[in-house]
Design a protein around this motif. Structure first.
Motif, PDB file in Angstrom:
ATOM      1  N   THR A 117     -19.009 -28.818 -47.381  1.00 41.26           N
ATOM      2  CA  THR A 117     -20.337 -29.083 -48.112  1.00 41.26           C
ATOM      3  C   THR A 117     -20.730 -27.597 -48.914  1.00 41.26           C
ATOM      4  O   THR A 117     -21.726 -27.916 -49.707  1.00 41.26           O
ATOM      5  N   SER A 118     -20.365 -26.582 -48.446  1.00 38.29           N
ATOM      6  CA  SER A 118     -20.678 -25.294 -49.206  1.00 38.29           C
ATOM      7  C   SER A 118     -20.215 -25.344 -50.603  1.00 38.29           C
ATOM      8  O   SER A 118     -20.530 -24.605 -51.433  1.00 38.29           O
ATOM      9  N   LEU A 119     -19.209 -26.074 -50.964  1.00 34.54           N
ATOM     10  CA  LEU A 119     -18.883 -26.278 -52.331  1.00 34.54           C
ATOM     11  C   LEU A 119     -20.009 -26.894 -53.251  1.00 34.54           C
ATOM     12  O   LEU A 119     -20.056 -26.777 -54.525  1.00 34.54           O
ATOM     13  N   PHE A 151     -22.866 -25.757 -53.467  1.00 42.48           N
ATOM     14  CA  PHE A 151     -23.770 -24.616 -53.785  1.00 42.48           C
ATOM     15  C   PHE A 151     -22.819 -23.471 -54.219  1.00 42.48           C
ATOM     16  O   PHE A 151     -23.558 -22.431 -54.459  1.00 42.48           O
ATOM     17  N   MET A 152     -21.857 -23.713 -54.632  1.00 44.51           N
ATOM     18  CA  MET A 152     -21.063 -22.404 -55.087  1.00 44.51           C
ATOM     19  C   MET A 152     -20.817 -22.433 -56.457  1.00 44.51           C
ATOM     20  O   MET A 152     -20.843 -23.439 -57.069  1.00 44.51           O
ATOM     21  N   ILE A 165     -13.470 -21.881 -47.314  1.00 53.97           N
ATOM     22  CA  ILE A 165     -14.037 -21.987 -48.688  1.00 53.97           C
ATOM     23  C   ILE A 165     -14.853 -20.845 -49.016  1.00 53.97           C
ATOM     24  O   ILE A 165     -14.506 -20.011 -50.086  1.00 53.97           O
ATOM     25  N   GLN A 166     -15.708 -20.261 -48.087  1.00 51.58           N
ATOM     26  CA  GLN A 166     -16.382 -18.835 -48.564  1.00 51.58           C
ATOM     27  C   GLN A 166     -15.678 -17.743 -48.377  1.00 51.58           C
ATOM     28  O   GLN A 166     -15.501 -16.917 -49.452  1.00 51.58           O
ATOM     29  N   TYR A 179     -14.821 -15.564 -51.827  1.00 50.97           N
ATOM     30  CA  TYR A 179     -14.914 -14.180 -52.014  1.00 50.97           C
ATOM     31  C   TYR A 179     -13.739 -13.351 -52.375  1.00 50.97           C
ATOM     32  O   TYR A 179     -13.960 -12.525 -53.018  1.00 50.97           O
ATOM     33  N   GLY A 210     -17.453 -27.693 -43.610  1.00 56.01           N
ATOM     34  CA  GLY A 210     -17.331 -26.738 -44.342  1.00 56.01           C
ATOM     35  C   GLY A 210     -17.303 -26.834 -45.878  1.00 56.01           C
ATOM     36  O   GLY A 210     -17.650 -26.138 -46.512  1.00 56.01           O
ATOM     37  N   SER A 265     -10.019 -18.259 -41.625  1.00 52.60           N
ATOM     38  CA  SER A 265     -10.594 -19.497 -40.902  1.00 52.60           C
ATOM     39  C   SER A 265      -9.874 -19.785 -39.615  1.00 52.60           C
ATOM     40  O   SER A 265     -10.588 -20.033 -38.639  1.00 52.60           O
TER      41      SER A 265
END
Length: 110
Positions: free
Chosen positions: A88-90, A92-93, A2-3, A7, A86, A31
């Protein structure tokens, strides 16, 4: 994934006009390569700190259908848990960053 996809989407995608799904596909490649490269490192680290123990199976036991099915299910559960962690980063994006960049670029062109 996701990151990396985010990017790629925000930088190369916005500059080169890549579709969001293309950026997601490139993030998936990053990934997968990372998983292959670092998968053994995680296993060795867990073994080093005695957090897991490699089962002592004979060659005959390793060929049993039950053992193969358990290995496959363990892999599936591991991938699913990793994907959920992974994702869960959504939380904070900034999911609208690319649209804002594109709108800003359009307004600057006017």
């Amino acid at each position: 994934m996701i990151q990396a996809g985010g990017y790629i989407d925000a930088t190369f995608g916005a500059a080169l006009g890549l579709a969001t799904l293309s950026a997601a596909a490139l993030g998936q490649v990053v990934s997968d390569v990372s998983g292959v490269a670092f998968g053994g490192v995680v296993e060795r680290t867990f073994e080093r700190f005695s957090m897991t123990k490699t089962p002592s199976l004979t060659n005959v036991q390793r060929t049993l259908p039950l053992v193969r099915n358990v290995r496959i299910m363990g892999s599936i559960v591991g991938v699913a848990v990793g994907c959920l962690l992974g994702a869960t980063s959504l939380l904070f994006m900034d999911l609208e960053a690319r649209e804002r960049q594109e709108r800003t670029a359009e307004l600057n062109d006017i």
